[in-house]
Design a protein around this motif. Sequence first.
Motif, PDB file in Angstrom:
ATOM      1  N   THR A   1      41.629  -1.344  21.666  1.00 24.01           N
ATOM      2  CA  THR A   1      41.112  -2.522  20.979  1.00 24.01           C
ATOM      3  C   THR A   1      41.799  -2.772  19.641  1.00 24.01           C
ATOM      4  OG1 THR A   1      39.310  -1.159  20.096  1.00 24.01           O
ATOM      5  CG2 THR A   1      38.857  -2.430  22.099  1.00 24.01           C
TER       6      THR A   1
ATOM      7  N   SER B   1      43.193  -6.678  16.660  1.00 23.58           N
ATOM      8  CA  SER B   1      42.671  -6.772  15.298  1.00 23.58           C
ATOM      9  C   SER B   1      43.020  -8.112  14.651  1.00 23.58           C
ATOM     10  CB  SER B   1      43.216  -5.625  14.438  1.00 23.58           C
ATOM     11  OG  SER B   1      44.595  -5.808  14.192  1.00 23.58           O
ATOM     12  N   ARG B   2      42.132  -8.582  13.811  1.00 25.69           N
ATOM     13  CA  ARG B   2      42.352  -9.855  13.114  1.00 25.69           C
ATOM     14  C   ARG B   2      43.569  -9.769  12.195  1.00 25.69           C
ATOM     15  NH1 ARG B   2      36.826  -9.468  13.414  1.00 25.69           N
ATOM     16  NH2 ARG B   2      35.756 -11.231  14.413  1.00 25.69           N
TER      17      ARG B   2
ATOM     18  N   TYR C   1      43.730 -15.398  20.966  1.00 23.80           N
ATOM     19  CA  TYR C   1      42.599 -15.055  20.106  1.00 23.80           C
ATOM     20  C   TYR C   1      42.733 -15.693  18.732  1.00 23.80           C
ATOM     21  CZ  TYR C   1      40.939 -11.631  23.529  1.00 23.80           C
ATOM     22  OH  TYR C   1      40.454 -11.017  24.661  1.00 23.80           O
TER      23      TYR C   1
ATOM     24  N   ASP D   1      39.978 -17.905  16.898  1.00 22.88           N
ATOM     25  CA  ASP D   1      39.595 -17.712  15.490  1.00 22.88           C
ATOM     26  C   ASP D   1      39.454 -19.070  14.795  1.00 22.88           C
ATOM     27  OD1 ASP D   1      39.602 -14.937  15.608  1.00 22.88           O
ATOM     28  OD2 ASP D   1      41.667 -14.746  14.897  1.00 22.88           O
TER      29      ASP D   1
ATOM     30  N   GLY E   1      36.321 -16.538  17.395  1.00 19.44           N
ATOM     31  CA  GLY E   1      37.119 -15.313  17.473  1.00 19.44           C
ATOM     32  C   GLY E   1      36.334 -14.157  18.042  1.00 19.44           C
ATOM     33  N   PRO E   2      36.946 -13.355  18.931  1.00 21.80           N
ATOM     34  CA  PRO E   2      36.227 -12.237  19.552  1.00 21.80           C
ATOM     35  C   PRO E   2      35.703 -11.240  18.524  1.00 21.80           C
ATOM     36  CG  PRO E   2      38.248 -12.687  20.750  1.00 21.80           C
ATOM     37  CD  PRO E   2      38.308 -13.500  19.485  1.00 21.80           C
ATOM     38  N   THR E   3      34.443 -10.859  18.696  1.00 19.47           N
ATOM     39  CA  THR E   3      33.838  -9.815  17.871  1.00 19.47           C
ATOM     40  C   THR E   3      33.623  -8.534  18.667  1.00 19.47           C
ATOM     41  OG1 THR E   3      31.637 -10.673  18.426  1.00 19.47           O
ATOM     42  CG2 THR E   3      32.657 -11.498  16.405  1.00 19.47           C
ATOM     43  N   GLN E   4      33.774  -8.626  19.982  1.00 20.86           N
ATOM     44  CA  GLN E   4      33.609  -7.441  20.839  1.00 20.86           C
ATOM     45  C   GLN E   4      34.431  -7.626  22.101  1.00 20.86           C
ATOM     46  OE1 GLN E   4      30.022  -6.790  23.378  1.00 20.86           O
ATOM     47  NE2 GLN E   4      29.672  -5.028  22.044  1.00 20.86           N
TER      48      GLN E   4
ATOM     49  N   ARG F   1      33.970 -11.278  23.770  1.00 14.89           N
ATOM     50  CA  ARG F   1      32.745 -11.964  23.345  1.00 14.89           C
ATOM     51  C   ARG F   1      32.813 -12.343  21.871  1.00 14.89           C
ATOM     52  NH1 ARG F   1      31.298  -7.730  26.618  1.00 14.89           N
ATOM     53  NH2 ARG F   1      30.090  -8.273  28.483  1.00 14.89           N
ATOM     54  N   HIS F   2      32.308 -13.517  21.581  1.00 15.89           N
ATOM     55  CA  HIS F   2      31.988 -13.890  20.202  1.00 15.89           C
ATOM     56  C   HIS F   2      30.488 -13.691  20.079  1.00 15.89           C
ATOM     57  CE1 HIS F   2      32.159 -15.961  16.361  1.00 15.89           C
ATOM     58  NE2 HIS F   2      31.139 -16.708  16.743  1.00 15.89           N
ATOM     59  N   HIS F   3      30.104 -12.551  19.523  1.00 23.58           N
ATOM     60  CA  HIS F   3      28.710 -12.093  19.521  1.00 23.58           C
ATOM     61  C   HIS F   3      28.237 -11.992  20.984  1.00 23.58           C
ATOM     62  CE1 HIS F   3      28.937 -12.210  15.239  1.00 23.58           C
ATOM     63  NE2 HIS F   3      29.221 -13.505  15.228  1.00 23.58           N
TER      64      HIS F   3
END
Length: 254
Positions: free
Chosen positions: A78, A82-83, A180, A184, A189-192, A226-228
């Motif tokens: 993962t 990263s952002r 991604y 954003d 943007g994906p958080t998980q 997932r975004h949240h």
Amino acid sequence: MRSNPEEIAAYYRQAIWGGQYRTGDALPRAVDVAEEFDADRKTVLDAYRQLADEGLVEVKRRAGTVVTYAAPMRWMGTERYSRSLRARGVPAFAADREASGQPWQRSDQSTMVQRVRASPEVAEALSLPVGTEVIERSRLVRDAGGRPTQSLTSWYRVSDVEGTAIETSTENTAGSGGGYSVLDGLGLGPTQVTEDLWPRMPLPAEAKLLELPGSVPIVDFTRWARHHDHVVEFARGLYVGPRFRWSYTSPISD
């Protein structure tokens, strides 16, 4: 019982993958291998040709059969999403290259985008009725030598990404940091990320896509981003198994 080409190729394939023979090393002379494996010289040469077809060795005049296989890339888990990497304009496949000290360019990835009807698997992942129109983005990634390393197909809700670079960009990556980075910009943007990996042998169509003989294993890859609680991307991919070393660093929960 005399050895066949497949058995001899399997022995040296494992020896190369395991590091017994490194890039630039020469494999033993065919006549010596034939004696060791109770085979004739033609059988050994057939085995070496199999390894050459797999990109592991090259038969060179005077130098013999020389290993060309490079050490596998580090697949970063993962961390590759990263952002900070996206902000630097580094898409996920390039993050693996950079971590492995290998070059990359955006044209290493070819892309096809279309709208399709959601299959039962895609519909379930995106919480949509089966047959709902979704955006499908398919990519094939090649290394600096032009050999495929992976394929990946992602599906998105039309309501999430309609008209964005995820749908409209058909050259290389969708955004500077990949799809991604586009999410954003949309506030999605994906958080998980959840990933499912399954090592197996390729089906004929998969071997053709990745330009592999059927003897090379692949890693079947599934991803939910997932975004949240909202799944923003569902993806299925194929990775050439020996081309990657899978590396994960994860926090340990209480």
